[in-house]
Motif scaffolding. Sequence first.
Motif, PDB file in Angstrom:
ATOM      1  N   ALA A   1       0.845  -1.198   0.000  1.00 37.93           N
ATOM      2  CA  ALA A   1       0.000   0.000   0.000  1.00 37.93           C
ATOM      3  C   ALA A   1       0.877   1.243   0.000  1.00 37.93           C
ATOM      4  CB  ALA A   1      -0.923   0.013   1.218  1.00 37.93           C
ATOM      5  N   ILE A   2       0.288   2.342  -0.464  1.00 38.57           N
ATOM      6  CA  ILE A   2       0.996   3.621  -0.454  1.00 38.57           C
ATOM      7  C   ILE A   2      -0.028   4.750  -0.450  1.00 38.57           C
ATOM      8  CG2 ILE A   2       1.158   3.964  -2.956  1.00 38.57           C
ATOM      9  CD1 ILE A   2       4.107   4.824  -2.489  1.00 38.57           C
ATOM     10  N   LEU A   3       0.356   5.883   0.137  1.00 38.72           N
ATOM     11  CA  LEU A   3      -0.486   7.079   0.181  1.00 38.72           C
ATOM     12  C   LEU A   3       0.382   8.262  -0.225  1.00 38.72           C
ATOM     13  CD1 LEU A   3      -3.235   8.408   0.978  1.00 38.72           C
ATOM     14  CD2 LEU A   3      -2.268   8.716   3.270  1.00 38.72           C
ATOM     15  N   VAL A   4      -0.087   9.046  -1.201  1.00 38.25           N
ATOM     16  CA  VAL A   4       0.737  10.097  -1.801  1.00 38.25           C
ATOM     17  C   VAL A   4      -0.044  11.405  -1.889  1.00 38.25           C
ATOM     18  CG1 VAL A   4       2.013  10.779  -3.877  1.00 38.25           C
ATOM     19  CG2 VAL A   4       2.001   8.385  -3.153  1.00 38.25           C
ATOM     20  N   ASP A   5       0.632  12.505  -1.577  1.00 39.90           N
ATOM     21  CA  ASP A   5       0.077  13.833  -1.822  1.00 39.90           C
ATOM     22  C   ASP A   5       0.188  14.118  -3.316  1.00 39.90           C
ATOM     23  OD1 ASP A   5      -0.733  16.638  -0.858  1.00 39.90           O
ATOM     24  OD2 ASP A   5       1.103  17.047  -1.983  1.00 39.90           O
TER      25      ASP A   5
ATOM     26  N   LYS B   1       4.757  13.860  -2.363  1.00 40.92           N
ATOM     27  CA  LYS B   1       5.264  13.404  -1.080  1.00 40.92           C
ATOM     28  C   LYS B   1       4.527  12.140  -0.657  1.00 40.92           C
ATOM     29  CE  LYS B   1       7.716  14.166   2.751  1.00 40.92           C
ATOM     30  NZ  LYS B   1       9.201  14.194   2.755  1.00 40.92           N
ATOM     31  N   VAL B   2       5.289  11.136  -0.245  1.00 43.97           N
ATOM     32  CA  VAL B   2       4.696   9.887   0.238  1.00 43.97           C
ATOM     33  C   VAL B   2       4.387  10.038   1.723  1.00 43.97           C
ATOM     34  CG1 VAL B   2       5.027   7.407   0.537  1.00 43.97           C
ATOM     35  CG2 VAL B   2       5.975   8.552  -1.480  1.00 43.97           C
ATOM     36  N   LEU B   3       3.125   9.852   2.076  1.00 43.43           N
ATOM     37  CA  LEU B   3       2.690  10.035   3.463  1.00 43.43           C
ATOM     38  C   LEU B   3       2.673   8.722   4.240  1.00 43.43           C
ATOM     39  CD1 LEU B   3      -0.308  12.472   2.808  1.00 43.43           C
ATOM     40  CD2 LEU B   3       2.147  12.979   2.990  1.00 43.43           C
TER      41      LEU B   3
ATOM     42  N   VAL C   1       5.215  21.879   2.358  1.00 45.09           N
ATOM     43  CA  VAL C   1       5.087  20.421   2.286  1.00 45.09           C
ATOM     44  C   VAL C   1       3.924  19.965   3.162  1.00 45.09           C
ATOM     45  CG1 VAL C   1       7.542  20.032   1.840  1.00 45.09           C
ATOM     46  CG2 VAL C   1       6.705  20.100   4.190  1.00 45.09           C
ATOM     47  N   PRO C   2       3.401  18.758   2.903  1.00 40.86           N
ATOM     48  CA  PRO C   2       2.413  18.183   3.821  1.00 40.86           C
ATOM     49  C   PRO C   2       3.097  17.842   5.147  1.00 40.86           C
ATOM     50  CG  PRO C   2       2.386  17.068   1.687  1.00 40.86           C
ATOM     51  CD  PRO C   2       3.630  17.890   1.739  1.00 40.86           C
ATOM     52  N   VAL C   3       2.565  18.365   6.236  1.00 45.38           N
ATOM     53  CA  VAL C   3       3.175  18.175   7.549  1.00 45.38           C
ATOM     54  C   VAL C   3       2.193  17.437   8.447  1.00 45.38           C
ATOM     55  CG1 VAL C   3       4.152  19.320   9.576  1.00 45.38           C
ATOM     56  CG2 VAL C   3       4.509  20.280   7.289  1.00 45.38           C
ATOM     57  N   LYS C   4       2.682  16.412   9.122  1.00 46.17           N
ATOM     58  CA  LYS C   4       1.850  15.675  10.051  1.00 46.17           C
ATOM     59  C   LYS C   4       1.587  16.511  11.289  1.00 46.17           C
ATOM     60  CE  LYS C   4       1.406  11.151  12.269  1.00 46.17           C
ATOM     61  NZ  LYS C   4       2.068   9.863  12.559  1.00 46.17           N
ATOM     62  N   SER C   5       0.383  16.404  11.795  1.00 49.02           N
ATOM     63  CA  SER C   5      -0.017  17.197  12.958  1.00 49.02           C
ATOM     64  C   SER C   5       0.967  17.025  14.106  1.00 49.02           C
ATOM     65  CB  SER C   5      -1.425  16.772  13.403  1.00 49.02           C
ATOM     66  OG  SER C   5      -1.819  17.479  14.548  1.00 49.02           O
ATOM     67  N   GLY C   6       1.434  18.162  14.647  1.00 47.12           N
ATOM     68  CA  GLY C   6       2.328  18.149  15.790  1.00 47.12           C
ATOM     69  C   GLY C   6       3.790  18.014  15.460  1.00 47.12           C
TER      70      GLY C   6
ATOM     71  N   ASP D   1      10.110   9.068   7.483  1.00 45.30           N
ATOM     72  CA  ASP D   1      10.218   9.898   6.284  1.00 45.30           C
ATOM     73  C   ASP D   1      10.215   8.975   5.074  1.00 45.30           C
ATOM     74  OD1 ASP D   1      10.610  11.766   4.354  1.00 45.30           O
ATOM     75  OD2 ASP D   1      12.591  12.412   5.028  1.00 45.30           O
ATOM     76  N   TYR D   2       9.108   8.972   4.329  1.00 47.55           N
ATOM     77  CA  TYR D   2       8.966   8.070   3.193  1.00 47.55           C
ATOM     78  C   TYR D   2       9.456   8.693   1.892  1.00 47.55           C
ATOM     79  CZ  TYR D   2       5.913   5.512   6.417  1.00 47.55           C
ATOM     80  OH  TYR D   2       5.400   4.820   7.486  1.00 47.55           O
ATOM     81  N   GLY D   3       9.910   9.939   1.957  1.00 51.28           N
ATOM     82  CA  GLY D   3      10.441  10.579   0.763  1.00 51.28           C
ATOM     83  C   GLY D   3       9.361  10.954  -0.228  1.00 51.28           C
ATOM     84  N   TYR D   4       9.752  10.950  -1.497  1.00 51.24           N
ATOM     85  CA  TYR D   4       8.848  11.321  -2.584  1.00 51.24           C
ATOM     86  C   TYR D   4       8.622  10.134  -3.514  1.00 51.24           C
ATOM     87  CZ  TYR D   4       8.961  16.212  -1.270  1.00 51.24           C
ATOM     88  OH  TYR D   4       8.808  17.386  -0.580  1.00 51.24           O
TER      89      TYR D   4
END
Length: 443
Positions: free
Chosen positions: A42-46, A51-53, A342-347, A391-394
Amino acid sequence: MKQDIKKRLAFLIVSIGMTIPLVIQPLSTQAADNLDLNADSAILVDAETGKVLYAKDPDVALPPASMTKMMTEYLVLEAIDSGEISWDTTTEISDYPYGISANPLFSGVGLRQNHEYTVEELYNAMAVFSDNATTIALAELIAGSETEFVTLMNEKAEELGLPEYEFVNSTGLDNASLGDDRPEGTEPDGTNLLSARSSALLAYHLVNNYPEALKISSQTEVEFGDDTLINLNWMLDHDATFLEQFHFEGMDGLKTGNTELAGYTFTGTAERNNNRLVSVVMKTDSEEERFNETEELLEYGFEEFESQELFPAGYQLEDEQIAVAQGKEDVIDVSTAEAFTVPVKSGEEELYSVSYTINEENLNEEGELAAPIEAGDTVGIAELVYDGEADYGYIFEDRSDTVDLVANEDVEKKNWFMLTLGAIGDFFSNIFTTVVDWVKGLF
């Protein structure tokens, strides 16, 4: 005799509706390190930055089943964009796709021969109903044969930078299902292969280069001749009551897939508040599960991440100046040419910092920049540094969080007279230092 598609679909919906309540589990949003997806990969991308989330074994090449058709869609849309064909271009059906359509194992739309079909009709059936025969007909229209079309598919995969791929046909069916009709040069038991990363990258290019693909994939149903084709993506806003539990706000694509070898796969995409995400799940155990896992991924992305400008354009590190050689100024201020967004995770906002790297070709042996320098000259790069754990990179191999580092002001080169005085001063300074060292050596 061709069965009525509406009746077959009605029976399918009723049958599924009777069994779904037994397998549906309520979903809950989880942190990425606690996500326990029931998918082999599986993968989730912006979709804006790439950016890989989140990622789970994203580089394992697996059969994508009908997610293969995303590449066929891309090549059709590219042909339309180039003027090679249009939505109104018509074509007749050859024996090969006709035989696929007539085979009850493939649940085709019942294509007729000696009948003109438009590209728009065929594309709708492919993208919405995942029809195999219309996919082959489009491949033949563009390349002359599916064999030649498969060559185009693999060439385009390389051009788009897909890291793991192998295309052996246009549909995602196993070659064993195609028998002697399989594309020439492919193995009798061959199958298409994509990794979750490659599927997401293909979807990324598809939705960004040809956003019209989403207008089609977001339709819950389309008319095909006298029949109505129902979209196999249950996460759209279908009218069917039993599908309401699968509806995901913002969902508008993209492609489902299923074969015995591939299991149940899905490349999904949704947009909320002008933020688009792309998700891929591969080798899940059921239709319901692939949508449940997709919902869990997308909810995690939308709830936990927000695109933020962490450092604005013109940002400079405190007390960070670069020494200048032969300039009217001894040092120069440098700053970022662009903002870091960039997409930033909460906190996790405080886990980011910026580092500088000056281009070596701009430096002398003493590590100084040589004058003259003009404001805006690129002197190096600034890199966004993340100090968190995941950090999953791009999704792109060569992408990193860097922007140009530029000079903030002009620094003129000293005139010849000042340079001469400086050289004389350096000469006598060196003599004095040598004498001092000699005297010290006597004692």
